[in-house]
Design an enzyme around this catalytic site. Structure first.
Site, mmCIF file in Angstrom:
data_model
loop_
_atom_site.group_PDB
_atom_site.id
_atom_site.type_symbol
_atom_site.label_atom_id
_atom_site.label_comp_id
_atom_site.label_asym_id
_atom_site.label_seq_id
_atom_site.Cartn_x
_atom_site.Cartn_y
_atom_site.Cartn_z
ATOM 1 N N GLU A 16 37.682 0.097 -16.527
ATOM 2 C CA GLU A 16 38.496 -0.737 -15.617
ATOM 3 C C GLU A 16 39.903 -0.167 -15.434
ATOM 4 O OE1 GLU A 16 38.086 -2.645 -13.351
ATOM 5 O OE2 GLU A 16 35.993 -2.486 -13.907
HETATM 6 C C1 LIG Z 1 30.683 2.289 -21.276
HETATM 7 C C2 LIG Z 1 31.297 2.480 -19.928
HETATM 8 C C3 LIG Z 1 31.098 1.527 -18.943
HETATM 9 C C4 LIG Z 1 31.630 1.708 -17.661
HETATM 10 N N1 LIG Z 1 31.345 0.818 -16.661
HETATM 11 C C5 LIG Z 1 31.671 1.127 -15.379
HETATM 12 C C6 LIG Z 1 31.186 0.355 -14.284
HETATM 13 O O1 LIG Z 1 30.529 -0.661 -14.463
HETATM 14 N N2 LIG Z 1 31.481 0.763 -13.025
HETATM 15 C C7 LIG Z 1 32.208 1.883 -12.774
HETATM 16 O O2 LIG Z 1 32.420 2.215 -11.615
HETATM 17 N N3 LIG Z 1 32.712 2.632 -13.791
HETATM 18 C C8 LIG Z 1 32.446 2.278 -15.074
HETATM 19 N N4 LIG Z 1 32.913 3.052 -16.118
HETATM 20 C C9 LIG Z 1 33.781 4.175 -15.820
HETATM 21 C C10 LIG Z 1 35.216 3.941 -16.273
HETATM 22 O O3 LIG Z 1 35.835 2.968 -15.476
HETATM 23 C C11 LIG Z 1 35.934 5.307 -16.242
HETATM 24 O O4 LIG Z 1 35.394 6.069 -17.306
HETATM 25 C C12 LIG Z 1 37.430 5.191 -16.367
HETATM 26 O O5 LIG Z 1 37.984 4.560 -15.235
HETATM 27 C C13 LIG Z 1 38.103 6.558 -16.547
HETATM 28 O O6 LIG Z 1 37.610 7.495 -15.631
HETATM 29 P P1 LIG Z 1 37.073 8.926 -16.154
HETATM 30 O O7 LIG Z 1 36.133 8.647 -17.272
HETATM 31 O O8 LIG Z 1 36.568 9.685 -15.019
HETATM 32 O O9 LIG Z 1 38.347 9.604 -16.770
HETATM 33 P P2 LIG Z 1 39.419 10.474 -15.932
HETATM 34 O O10 LIG Z 1 39.784 9.764 -14.698
HETATM 35 O O11 LIG Z 1 38.915 11.856 -15.815
HETATM 36 O O12 LIG Z 1 40.657 10.448 -16.910
HETATM 37 C C14 LIG Z 1 40.743 11.293 -18.073
HETATM 38 C C15 LIG Z 1 42.077 11.024 -18.764
HETATM 39 O O13 LIG Z 1 43.153 11.380 -17.884
HETATM 40 C C16 LIG Z 1 44.046 10.305 -17.763
HETATM 41 N N5 LIG Z 1 44.617 10.286 -16.419
HETATM 42 C C17 LIG Z 1 43.976 10.379 -15.240
HETATM 43 N N6 LIG Z 1 44.843 10.301 -14.223
HETATM 44 C C18 LIG Z 1 46.054 10.124 -14.768
HETATM 45 C C19 LIG Z 1 47.367 9.952 -14.247
HETATM 46 N N7 LIG Z 1 47.599 9.917 -12.934
HETATM 47 N N8 LIG Z 1 48.390 9.814 -15.120
HETATM 48 C C20 LIG Z 1 48.174 9.815 -16.453
HETATM 49 N N9 LIG Z 1 46.961 9.981 -16.998
HETATM 50 C C21 LIG Z 1 45.915 10.122 -16.165
HETATM 51 C C22 LIG Z 1 43.225 9.062 -18.038
HETATM 52 O O14 LIG Z 1 44.040 7.969 -18.455
HETATM 53 C C23 LIG Z 1 42.294 9.562 -19.126
HETATM 54 O O15 LIG Z 1 42.914 9.460 -20.374
HETATM 55 C C24 LIG Z 1 32.426 2.849 -17.405
HETATM 56 C C25 LIG Z 1 32.662 3.783 -18.420
HETATM 57 C C26 LIG Z 1 32.090 3.618 -19.658
HETATM 58 C C27 LIG Z 1 32.317 4.681 -20.700
#
Ligand SMILES: Cc1cc2nc3c(=O)[nH]c(=O)nc-3n(C[C@H](O)[C@H](O)[C@H](O)COP(=O)(O)OP(=O)(O)OC[C@H]3O[C@@H](n4cnc5c(N)ncnc54)[C@H](O)[C@@H]3O)c2cc1C
Length: 598
Positions: A443
Site C-alpha cells: 500500500e
Molecule cells: C504480500 C504482498 C501483498 C501485496 N498486495 C498487493 C495487492 O493486493 N495489489 C497490488 O497492486 N500490489 C500489492 N503488493 C505490492 C506492493 O504494494 C508493492 O510491493 C509496494 O508498493 C512496493 O513496490 P515494489 O515492490 O515494486 O518496490 P519498489 O517500488 O521497487 O521500491 C523499492 C524500494 O525503493 C523505495 N523507493 C521507490 N521509489 C522511491 C522514492 N521516490 N523515494 C524514496 N524511496 C523510493 C521503496 O520505498 C522501496 O524501499 C503486495 C506486495 C506484497 C509483498
C-alpha cells in the site's frame, strides 16, 4: 498457542468517553437514530466472531498456507477459511457499513474500524479476503457507472463476491506510471486487457463464487506516465445481464508467492490474456479513481498493525505474569517461589508498556479518523465535510506508516518477552512479527507515505492542514494548561507542537532550495508527527481518566490508563529529539557518497 480477548472496554472508552462517538454520529442524518447500546452490542458480537471463529484458524492457516493447482488455476485456502468466510457472510458482517441502496446496513464506518481491528488481531491473513472487498466497493461506489454499481455493489455488499486491487507489475510497484498492461476497446464498449500483475492479495481463492478485480491498464492512445493510466473492472466470471455468472474470464492465477508472513492469504501473479473488462471513471484518470481504494487500504493496513500490536501485547502480558526467571534487582517479590515472574523486571515492563502505549494510542487515533470519515461522508454541512476530508488526508499517511512501524517494534518486543520461546513456532509470537512486516511495505512503502506527508500534504499545501490540526492541539492546551494535574501531559505536548512548527518551516525553506531535502527528512519527520498525534491523544486520554478519578470513580482501568500515559510521555515521546536532530542534519550525508563507493 496465542489467545485473544477483544479489547471492548478500551474501545468503549475511546468511543464513548474520549470521543463521544454516539453524540457525534447522531448529528449526522443517516445515524440520527443510532444508540450507544447498538454500537456496543454489534462490537460485542463482532468480537465473539473474531475470537471464536477466525482466531483459531490463525496458526493453522500460517502453517498450511494456500495452494495453487497450476493446471486449473484454482487456489485453495487453508482448512477452515472457507467455512469461516461463509459464517461471516451469513452473519451479515460484510454489509455492516455499506450503502442501504445496495443492500447494506448503513452503519457508521467507525463500527467497521473496531470490527476490523478485532479481525486483524484474530487473523490478519484471513481478514484480508473480506478487507479488500471494502476498497473495491468504495471505489466502484464513488466512480462506477450506474450499471457497474448495480452489477457489482450488491454482491460485494453481501460478501457473495470479493474484490482485489491489481496495480503492481514486475517492473513497477511504487512508480505506477511505468505500468504496461494494455486495454484495447472492443466494438461492444467493453475492453480486452492483456498483461501481468504480480503480488495481488486475494487474487484467487475458493471463498467466494466470483472475484471483482479492479485493474489499472493503459489504453492505446494513453500518454506516457501516470497521466495515461485507466481503471477497469474485470470479474473472474463474466456477469450476465440478469446478474448470474457467465463464462470464466481470461484473468487467471499463474503462481502464488512463498513469503515471510500472512501465509493464509494468497498473493497471486495474475495473468490477463484478453480478459474482458469495463472502464471505471474517465479514460486516463484511473489513478485518481484508484486512490479512493488506496486511501481506504492505507488506513486498513494501519489497522492491521493495530490489531497485531494488541494481540501480541495480550499474549506477552500473560507470559510475563507466568514465567519465572531471576529475582527483582531490589530483592525477591515472590519469596515463596524459586524465582520471581519476569514482569517484575523493568525492561520486561518497558517492552510490555511500549506495546500497550502503541496499541491504545493507535486505537484512539484510528477511531478518531474513522469518525472523521463518517462526518466527511454524512454531514449536511459542506465546510465540516471539507475540514474532515482535509484532516483524514493529513492523518492517512501517519496512520499507515506510524502504526505499522510501531507494530514492528511492538510485536518484536512482545516476542522478546518470551525469550527463546518467542522465536520458536509453538507460542505463535514469531508469526505476529512475520505478519507485521509486510504492513510497512505494501500500500505504498512507509518511505512513500513519508514523502506524501511532508511533500504533498504539508509543503505543497503551505502547511494548511497541519495548521488546522495544530489548532486542535492549541485549543486543548489552552483548556487544560492551567490544570496542575495535567501539566505533565500538556507541557510536553505544547512543547512538541512548537518544535514541529519550527521544524516544518525550516524543512520547507531547505526544500525550496533543494527538493532532495524532502527525501532526506521525510521518514524522520513522519515519525515526529506520529508522536505529536499520539501525544495529543495520550494527553486527552489522561485528562478523561483524571476527571473520572476526580469524580470518585475507582475503576482500575483509569489508573492503568494514567500509568500508560505517563510511560508514553517519559519513555517513548523523547525519541522525537533524536528524530528532529536527524531530520535537520539534511540530505548531504545521504547523497555525498559517490554511487561507485557503495
Ligand atoms: C504480500 C504482498 C501483498 C501485496 N498486495 C498487493 C495487492 O493486493 N495489489 C497490488 O497492486 N500490489 C500489492 N503488493 C505490492 C506492493 O504494494 C508493492 O510491493 C509496494 O508498493 C512496493 O513496490 P515494489 O515492490 O515494486 O518496490 P519498489 O517500488 O521497487 O521500491 C523499492 C524500494 O525503493 C523505495 N523507493 C521507490 N521509489 C522511491 C522514492 N521516490 N523515494 C524514496 N524511496 C523510493 C521503496 O520505498 C522501496 O524501499 C503486495 C506486495 C506484497 C509483498
Amino acid at each position: 498457542m496465542p489467545t485473544y480477548t477483544p479489547p471492548l472496554r478500551d474501545m468503549h472508552f475511546v468511543l464513548h468517553e474520549l470521543l463521544q462517538a454516539g453524540d457525534t454520529l447522531r448529528c449526522l442524518p443517516p445515524h440520527a437514530e443510532l444508540d450507544d447500546a447498538t454500537i456496543n452490542a454489534v462490537l460485542e458480537e463482532g468480537g465473539k466472531f473474531a475470537a471464536g471463529v477466525v482466531q483459531p484458524l490463525n496458526a493453522s492457516g500460517d502453517a498450511e498456507g494456500c495452494k495453487l493447482d497450476p493446471a486449473t488455476h484454482v487456489v485453495t485456502t487453508p482448512k477452515g477459511f472457507k467455512a469461516a468466510y461463509q459464517a461471516y457472510v451469513e452473519g451479515g458482517w460484510p454489509s455492516l457499513t455499506a450503502d442501504p441502496a445496495f443492500g447494506g446496513q448503513g452503519l457508521p464506518i467507525v463500527m467497521n474500524q473496531c470490527l476490523y481491528e478485532m479481525l486483524n488481531s484474530a487473523n490478519q491473513a484471513w481478514t484480508m479476503y473480506p478487507g479488500l472487498s471494502h476498497g473495491a466497493y468504495e471505489c466502484l461506489h464513488a466512480h462506477g457507472t450506474p450499471e457497474q454499481k448495480q452489477t457489482y455493489l450488491p454482491k460485494l455488499t453481501s460478501g457473495q463476491w470479493t474484490g482485489t486491487m491489481c496495480l503492481t507489475e514486475a517492473h513497477c510497484g511504487t512508480d505506477l506510471g511505468l505500468l504496461r498492461t494494455k486495454a484495447e476497446p472492443l466494438p461492444d464498449g467493453t475492453y480486452k486487457l492483456t498483461g501481468q500483475k504480480i503480488f495481488i492479495s486475494a487474487g484467487e481463492h475458493d471463498l467466494a463464487e466470483n472475484i471483482v478485480h479492479l485493474v489499472l491498464a493503459r489504453l492505446p492512445d494513453a500518454p506516457a506516465g501516470s497521466k495515461g493510466i485507466s481503471l477497469f473492472v474485470v470479474p473472474k466470471f463474466l456477469v450476465k445481464p440478469d446478474g448470474s455468472l457467465g463464462e470464466r474470464n481470461a484473468i487467471t492465477c499463474g503462481a502464488i508467492e512463498h513469503k515471510m508472513g500472512i501465509h493464509g492469504n494468497a498473493t497471486c501473479q495474475m495473468n490477463l490474456d484478453g480478459a474482458v473488462g469495463t472502464l471505471v471513471g474517465e479514460p486516463h484518470k484511473g489513478l485518481p479513481a484508484m486512490f479512493v481504494m488506496m486511501n481506504a487500504a492505507r488506513l486498513g493496513v494501519g489497522n492491521q498493525s493495530l490489531g497485531l500490536t494488541e494481540v501480541a501485547y495480550q499474549n506477552a502480558v500473560a507470559y510475563a505474569k507466568d514465567r519465572r526467571q531471576m529475582r527483582s534487582l531490589s530483592g525477591p517479590k515472590q519469596p515463596d517461589q524459586p524465582a520471581d515472574t519476569i514482569i517484575v523486571h523493568p525492561d520486561v515492563r518497558k517492552m510490555l508498556l511500549t506495546a500497550r502505549a502503541y496499541a491504545e494510542g493507535g486505537r484512539a487515533m484510528a477511531i478518531h479518523i474513522a469518525l472523521l470519515i463518517d462526518r466527511e461522508l454524512s454531514s449536511d454541512d459542506a465546510d465540516e465535510r471539507q475540514a474532515c476530508a482535509d484532516e483524514v488526508a493529513l492523518l492517512t499517511p501517519i496512520a499507515k506508516a506510524f502504526l505499522t512501524d510501531n507494530a514492528w517494534i511492538a510485536t518484536s518486543h512482545c516476542m522478546q518477552v518470551f525469550g527463546g520461546h518467542g522465536y520458536v513456532r509453538e507460542w505463535g509470537m514469531e508469526q505476529f512479527v512475520r505478519d507485521a512486516r509486510i504492513n510497512m511495505i505494501y500500500e505504498g512503502t512507509n518511505t512513500i507515505q513519508a514523502l506524501d506527508l511532508l511533500g504533498r500534504k504539508i509543503l505543497m499545501d503551505n502547511g494548511r492542514k497541519l495548521k488546522a490540526f495544530g489548532q486542535r492541539i492549541a485549543a486543548f492546551v489552552e483548556e487544560h494548561g492551567t490544570n496542575e494535574a495535567m501539566q505533565e501531559f500538556v507541557n510536553p505536548l505544547a512543547e512538541l507542537g512548537d518544535k514541529v512548527t519550527k521544524l516544518t518551516t525550516e524543512l520547507g525553506m531547505k526544500a525550496f532550495g533543494n527538493p532532495d531535502e524532502v527525501g532526506g527528512a521525510a521518514v524522520d519527520y513522519l515519525r515526529v508527527l506520529g508522536h505529536l498525534v499520539f501525544a495529543y491523544f495520550w494527553a486527552r486520554m489522561a485528562q478523561v481518566a483524571l476527571a473520572r478519578q476526580a469524580a470518585g470513580d475507582a475503576d482500575p482501568f483509569y489508573t492503568a490508563k494514567l500509568h500508560t500515559a505517563r510511560f508514553y510521555f517519559a519513555k517513548l515521546l523523547p525519541e522525537t529529539a533524536g528524530l528532529m536532530r536527524s531530520a535537520r542534519s539534511g540530505v548531504a550525508p545521504l547523497l555525498a557518497m559517490d554511487e561507485a563507493l557503495f
